[in-house]
Design a protein around this motif. Structure first.
Motif, PDB file in Angstrom:
ATOM      1  N   ALA A   1     -40.960  97.878  63.025  1.00 52.08           N
ATOM      2  CA  ALA A   1     -39.768  97.214  63.558  1.00 52.08           C
ATOM      3  C   ALA A   1     -39.844  97.042  65.071  1.00 52.08           C
ATOM      4  O   ALA A   1     -39.359  96.049  65.627  1.00 52.08           O
ATOM      5  N   ALA A   2     -40.446  98.023  65.747  1.00 54.19           N
ATOM      6  CA  ALA A   2     -40.525  97.967  67.216  1.00 54.19           C
ATOM      7  C   ALA A   2     -41.761  97.217  67.701  1.00 54.19           C
ATOM      8  O   ALA A   2     -41.894  96.950  68.903  1.00 54.19           O
ATOM      9  N   GLY A   3     -42.705  96.928  66.790  1.00 60.09           N
ATOM     10  CA  GLY A   3     -43.927  96.237  67.187  1.00 60.09           C
ATOM     11  C   GLY A   3     -44.867  97.104  67.983  1.00 60.09           C
ATOM     12  O   GLY A   3     -45.532  96.640  68.916  1.00 60.09           O
ATOM     13  N   VAL A   4     -44.916  98.404  67.622  1.00 60.81           N
ATOM     14  CA  VAL A   4     -45.782  99.349  68.340  1.00 60.81           C
ATOM     15  C   VAL A   4     -46.568 100.166  67.319  1.00 60.81           C
ATOM     16  O   VAL A   4     -46.344 100.060  66.102  1.00 60.81           O
TER      17      VAL A   4
ATOM     18  N   GLY B   1     -45.290 107.928  81.379  1.00 57.99           N
ATOM     19  CA  GLY B   1     -46.645 107.774  81.885  1.00 57.99           C
ATOM     20  C   GLY B   1     -47.629 107.286  80.838  1.00 57.99           C
ATOM     21  O   GLY B   1     -48.805 107.075  81.142  1.00 57.99           O
ATOM     22  N   ARG B   2     -47.135 107.127  79.602  1.00 56.31           N
ATOM     23  CA  ARG B   2     -48.045 106.719  78.520  1.00 56.31           C
ATOM     24  C   ARG B   2     -47.595 105.406  77.861  1.00 56.31           C
ATOM     25  O   ARG B   2     -48.430 104.657  77.357  1.00 56.31           O
ATOM     26  N   VAL B   3     -46.282 105.175  77.822  1.00 54.10           N
ATOM     27  CA  VAL B   3     -45.759 103.872  77.386  1.00 54.10           C
ATOM     28  C   VAL B   3     -44.664 103.467  78.371  1.00 54.10           C
ATOM     29  O   VAL B   3     -44.119 104.311  79.100  1.00 54.10           O
ATOM     30  N   SER B   4     -44.327 102.213  78.382  1.00 55.30           N
ATOM     31  CA  SER B   4     -43.328 101.736  79.350  1.00 55.30           C
ATOM     32  C   SER B   4     -41.918 102.106  78.914  1.00 55.30           C
ATOM     33  O   SER B   4     -41.652 102.371  77.733  1.00 55.30           O
ATOM     34  N   GLU B   5     -41.005 102.082  79.877  1.00 52.62           N
ATOM     35  CA  GLU B   5     -39.597 102.332  79.587  1.00 52.62           C
ATOM     36  C   GLU B   5     -39.069 101.310  78.591  1.00 52.62           C
ATOM     37  O   GLU B   5     -38.300 101.633  77.682  1.00 52.62           O
TER      38      GLU B   5
ATOM     39  N   GLN C   1     -37.503 102.231  74.934  1.00 49.48           N
ATOM     40  CA  GLN C   1     -36.169 101.845  74.506  1.00 49.48           C
ATOM     41  C   GLN C   1     -36.220 101.048  73.202  1.00 49.48           C
ATOM     42  O   GLN C   1     -35.352 101.205  72.333  1.00 49.48           O
ATOM     43  N   ARG C   2     -37.259 100.211  73.055  1.00 52.40           N
ATOM     44  CA  ARG C   2     -37.396  99.437  71.826  1.00 52.40           C
ATOM     45  C   ARG C   2     -37.604 100.356  70.617  1.00 52.40           C
ATOM     46  O   ARG C   2     -37.038 100.137  69.542  1.00 52.40           O
ATOM     47  N   VAL C   3     -38.381 101.412  70.798  1.00 47.74           N
ATOM     48  CA  VAL C   3     -38.602 102.389  69.723  1.00 47.74           C
ATOM     49  C   VAL C   3     -37.301 103.113  69.381  1.00 47.74           C
ATOM     50  O   VAL C   3     -36.955 103.280  68.205  1.00 47.74           O
ATOM     51  N   ARG C   4     -36.567 103.552  70.413  1.00 46.27           N
ATOM     52  CA  ARG C   4     -35.300 104.265  70.170  1.00 46.27           C
ATOM     53  C   ARG C   4     -34.305 103.374  69.433  1.00 46.27           C
ATOM     54  O   ARG C   4     -33.602 103.816  68.522  1.00 46.27           O
ATOM     55  N   ASP C   5     -34.254 102.095  69.852  1.00 49.18           N
ATOM     56  CA  ASP C   5     -33.328 101.158  69.200  1.00 49.18           C
ATOM     57  C   ASP C   5     -33.715 100.951  67.739  1.00 49.18           C
ATOM     58  O   ASP C   5     -32.856 100.922  66.849  1.00 49.18           O
TER      59      ASP C   5
END
Length: 338
Positions: free
Chosen positions: A16-19, A34-38, A42-46
């Motif tokens: 769903a997050a495309g990761v 330091g390993r993925v962007s903010e 946020q996309r993962v949390r959403d």
């Protein structure tokens, strides 16, 4: 995912997050900086929120070698005080996804049998009262993250100690009785080799010794109403002036003192004042109701569990003692004789 289907997985969140699933693990484990962007985080949390995703804690804990279980070692449950400690500890533990196993030392004070085949494999940490400290070696609890309750900070086995301000409680009792005019004291002392009772005796002795003309006698007794009655009766009938106040290390000892005084035909508080220390339910069941020091057992358990969580997370626990409060009831009054 359609409603009513199986529980969403980290793979669903990743899709769903495309990761990648690895990115999902980093973000939901709060190790993403330091390993993925903010923006990605946020996309993962959403996505996790929208899918109603909850991590599988059992699998996560197995990977991390953590069971999210804490052992609370206390003396045998002879009063409701330690039930209150458990209630407070379990409340804070539940808020952080931990469970608490209560283990009363079978003999109250002294060694205990190992309640687990391997305590280290079954537990993340231990909370232990000083009165049950000897049980720790038997269950190998001294080899786990450990917080001691009601224990000497200078000689503690644990990474931290959490204490009630028990010395101040003893001073409050002494000050109350001295202000009423008492000068002859009997200390009905718990015959238990524990730091908490040594502290009470030291604080009481120091306060009374600082008052000109005041005297203090000590009678040790097991924490048992019948044995306290026997010890108090023997002390009250010893040669010399009778004490006008009996200071008891705990409310059960005070109940024994009540029985001794009544057997001797003495009235409370007209002839002899009596104090306890705990403020158990027993304190208001006695007649007259008992002047005692209130110890907040649930707050004690809460603070102990929070300290253990701090130790587990590498934080420094709060070292301040928990205040205690004198509760004045009908068992104390000015002495009838000087």
């Amino acid at each position: 995912m359609a409603r009513g289907s199986t529980r969403p997985t980290s793979r669903d969140v990743a899709r769903a997050a495309g990761v990648s699933q690895a990115a999902v693990s980093l973000v939901l484990g709060d190790k993403w900086r330091g390993r993925v962007s903010e923006t990605t985080a946020q996309r993962v949390r959403d996505a996790a929120r929208d899918l109603g995703y909850r991590p599988n804690l059992a699998a996560r804990n197995l990977r991390l070698g953590r069971t999210r279980t804490v052992l609370l070692v206390v003396p045998a449950l002879t009063t409701e005080f330690f039930a209150g400690v458990y209630t407070g500890a379990a409340r804070v533990a539940a808020e952080h996804g931990f469970g608490v196993v209560l283990y009363p030392s079978p003999e109250g004070v002294g060694p205990a049998r190992d309640p687990f085949a391997s305590a280290q494999a079954a537990l993340d940490g231990v909370l232990a009262s000083s009165m049950a400290a000897d049980a720790l070696t038997a269950i190998r609890g001294d080899q786990l993250p450990l917080v001691m309750l009601d224990s000497d900070p200078a000689g503690s086995l644990g990474a931290a100690t959490v204490n009630l301000d028990i010395a101040d409680g003893a001073r409050q009792i002494a000050d109350h009785l001295l202000a009423l005019g008492h000068r002859r004291f009997l200390h009905l002392a718990a015959d238990v080799p524990s730091w908490t009772f040594h502290v009470r005796a030291h604080a009481l002795t120091a306060r009374i010794a600082a008052t000109p003309g005041a005297t203090l006698r000590t009678a040790p007794a097991p924490i048992s109403i019948d044995e306290a009655r026997t010890a108090a009766e023997t002390a009250l009938t010893a040669p010399g002036p009778r004490p006008t106040a009996v200071v008891c290390d705990d409310d059960k000892l005070a109940a024994g003192a009540y029985k001794a005084l009544r057997r001797l035909g003495l009235r409370i508080p007209d002839d002899v004042s009596v104090t306890g220390l705990d403020d158990l339910a027993l304190a208001t069941a006695l007649d007259p109701e008992l002047t005692t020091v209130r110890l907040d057992a649930e707050l004690f358990g809460e603070r102990g569990m929070q300290a253990l969580l701090d130790v587990l997370e590498g934080r420094t626990p709060d070292a301040a003692d928990i205040p205690v409060h004198l509760v004045v009831r009908a068992s104390t009054a000015p002495p009838s004789t000087p």
